[in-house]
Design an enzyme around this catalytic site. Structure first.
Site, short mmCIF file in Angstrom:
data_model
loop_
_atom_site.label_atom_id
_atom_site.label_comp_id
_atom_site.label_asym_id
_atom_site.label_seq_id
_atom_site.Cartn_x
_atom_site.Cartn_y
_atom_site.Cartn_z
N ASP A 16 -1.38 -0.54 -2.22
CA ASP A 16 -0.43 -1.66 -2.22
C ASP A 16 -0.73 -2.46 -0.96
O ASP A 16 -0.44 -2.05 0.16
CB ASP A 16 1.01 -1.11 -2.20
CG ASP A 16 2.07 -2.21 -2.22
OD1 ASP A 16 1.72 -3.37 -1.94
OD2 ASP A 16 3.25 -1.89 -2.51
N TYR B 231 7.02 1.56 -0.22
CA TYR B 231 7.94 0.53 -0.68
C TYR B 231 9.04 1.21 -1.50
O TYR B 231 8.77 1.92 -2.46
CB TYR B 231 7.21 -0.55 -1.49
CG TYR B 231 8.15 -1.39 -2.31
CD1 TYR B 231 9.06 -2.23 -1.68
CD2 TYR B 231 8.16 -1.31 -3.69
CE1 TYR B 231 9.96 -2.97 -2.43
CE2 TYR B 231 9.06 -2.06 -4.44
CZ TYR B 231 9.95 -2.89 -3.81
OH TYR B 231 10.84 -3.61 -4.55
N LYS C 52 5.47 -12.27 -2.74
CA LYS C 52 5.48 -12.35 -1.28
C LYS C 52 4.47 -13.39 -0.79
O LYS C 52 4.62 -14.55 -1.09
CB LYS C 52 5.24 -10.94 -0.71
CG LYS C 52 6.07 -9.84 -1.39
CD LYS C 52 7.57 -10.00 -1.17
CE LYS C 52 8.43 -9.07 -2.02
NZ LYS C 52 8.09 -7.67 -1.93
N ARG D 47 1.09 -13.63 -25.08
CA ARG D 47 1.38 -12.33 -24.43
C ARG D 47 0.08 -11.61 -24.11
O ARG D 47 -0.05 -10.96 -23.08
CB ARG D 47 2.29 -11.46 -25.30
CG ARG D 47 2.42 -10.04 -24.75
CD ARG D 47 3.52 -9.17 -25.36
NE ARG D 47 3.80 -9.38 -26.76
CZ ARG D 47 3.02 -9.02 -27.77
NH1 ARG D 47 1.86 -8.41 -27.54
NH2 ARG D 47 3.38 -9.25 -29.02
C1 LIG Z 1 8.27 -6.59 -2.74
C2 LIG Z 1 7.30 -5.47 -2.74
C3 LIG Z 1 6.99 -4.81 -3.93
C4 LIG Z 1 7.70 -5.12 -5.25
O1 LIG Z 1 7.46 -6.41 -5.70
P1 LIG Z 1 8.51 -7.29 -6.55
O2 LIG Z 1 7.71 -8.53 -6.80
O3 LIG Z 1 9.72 -7.50 -5.70
O4 LIG Z 1 8.83 -6.55 -7.79
C5 LIG Z 1 6.05 -3.81 -3.87
N1 LIG Z 1 5.43 -3.45 -2.72
C6 LIG Z 1 5.72 -4.08 -1.55
C7 LIG Z 1 5.01 -3.65 -0.31
C8 LIG Z 1 6.66 -5.11 -1.52
O5 LIG Z 1 6.94 -5.71 -0.37
#
Ligand SMILES: *Cc1c(COP(=O)(O)O)cnc(C)c1O
Length: 371
Positions: A170, A99, A195, A47
């Site tokens: 982000d 988001y 993603k 962890r």
């Molecule tokens: C999908 C996404 C997230 C969240 O990520 P998860 O892996 O689904 O928890 C945050 N910011 C953006 C821009 C995203 O497309």
């Protein structure tokens, strides 16, 4: 070194003792202590850290030109880790086109502990008047979801630095191959590695990268290690495997994204195309300045209402109707119905994650769906 090379060689992955070219998955949850009570292998308990996660963190940190990275179990966890690390009573500025999951976190989980203003991050001068004595952070997202708004990271970094704030970005839609926010002055970079970094729609993950190891980073690391929302060794292995092709996948996503945007822009059934690669996009000049290319995400407004938009989404055959993005397969989504009744997303908006199929097949598919 360039991204293509780093993606394959960063992190020093060769295993000296077994001579593996590809690192194995280390499933051990615990590690042997030596006679002095120390840990000669550098890991104590999985962890806290483990070989697969450390390798992933090193690779991403190198790709993003950061000091260190922190891998978490999902993108949502990555955002939440940052928000948890802020002192209660802190004020943060967040983008109006944020988001959806992060907006929900801030409005529910952090409603009693943080003060948040959702503002237009494309109005750089306007940001200054929202800064208060308890403001600690500016959270940006560029390109943004789902309107593909472009935020000028370098310009906001100046404001952030002048006011002693933390600038977080982000950068999920860009991936580490198309933009490096730290080089533009950001303090923290966040990715949903679910993603583009994962790229095959088969692993959840989140990554944070810091420009420098400071007090905030120590808190973030503590939340990861003691909070324990960490990715498994197998998740990390999959992500490392995916990163090796990231730069080449991004080229394909960008090429297809641009071609599909140009096609849709001319289609009579389409009202608007949101794609930062189009010269008419309001963020095009900024995108050109801070990104090496424009990505594989675009949104369109079809002529008509939610009904019309849903018709198109149901008629395409190659684009899978599913949420998420950044995978090799093209995805399509009527965004407003996913976000629920309180969404500000236009009802006739369709979000498209352009995959790596042949562009002519993707265009043919839209041709029949929009007919
Ligand atoms: C999908 C996404 C997230 C969240 O990520 P998860 O892996 O689904 O928890 C945050 N910011 C953006 C821009 C995203 O497309």
């Amino acid at each position: 070194m360039r991204a293509e090379t780093l993606a394959i060689h960063a992190g020093n992955l060769y295993n000296i003792s077994t001579q593996d070219v590809t690192p194995p998955i280390n499933l051990s949850t615990t590690f042997l202590r030596n006679a002095e009570g120390g840990y000669s292998g550098g890991h104590m308990y999985s962890r806290v850290s483990n070989p697969n996660r450390s390798a992933l963190e090193n690779i991403i940190s190198e790709l993003e030109k950061g000091a260190e990275a922190c891998a978490l179990s999902s993108g949502n966890t990555a955002g939440m880790t940052v928000f948890q690390a802020l002192k209660p009573g802190s004020h943060i500025l967040a983008p109006d086109d944020m988001y959806w999951g992060f907006k929900k976190q801030l409005q529910t989980i952090f409603a009693d502990t943080l003060e948040i203003d959702f503002i237009d991050m494309t109005d750089v001068e306007g940001i200054k008047k929202h800064i208060k004595t308890n403001t600690v952070m500016i959270w940006t997202e560029t390109p943004s979801n789902p309107l593909l708004k472009i935020t000028d990271i370098a310009a906001i970094a100046e404001i952030s630095k002048a006011n002693g704030l933390v600038l977080a970005c982000d950068s999920t839609f860009a991936s580490p191959c198309l933009q490096n926010p730290i080089l533009l002055g950001a303090d923290l970079v966040m990715h949903s590695s679910t993603k583009y970094i994962g790229g095959h729609s088969d692993v959840l993950g989140g990554i944070l990268v810091t420009a420098e190891k400071n007090e905030l980073w120590e808190k973030i690391r503590n939340i990861q290690q003691i909070g324990g929302a960490v990715p498994s060794p197998f998740d990390c292995f999959l992500l490392i495997r995916s990163i090796k092709t990231l730069a080449y996948r991004m080229r394909g996503h960008c090429e297809n994204g641009m071609a599909l945007a140009l096609y849709l822009e001319k289609h009579p059934a389409v009202e608007t195309v949101y794609y930062p690669g189009l010269p008419g996009h309001p963020g095009h000049e900024t995108a050109k300045k801070q990104m090496s290319s424009f990505g594989g995400m675009l949104s369109i407004l079809v002529k008509g209402d939610a009904e019309e938009a849903r018709k198109v989404v149901n008629k395409v055959k190659l684009f899978a109707q599913a949420t998420s993005l950044g995978g090799v397969e093209s995805l399509i989504e009527h965004r407003a119905s996913v976000e629920g009744p309180d969404t500000k997303t236009p009802q006739n908006l369709i979000r498209i994650s352009v995959g790596l199929e042949h562009i002519d097949d993707l265009i043919d598919d839209f041709e029949q769906a929009l007919a």
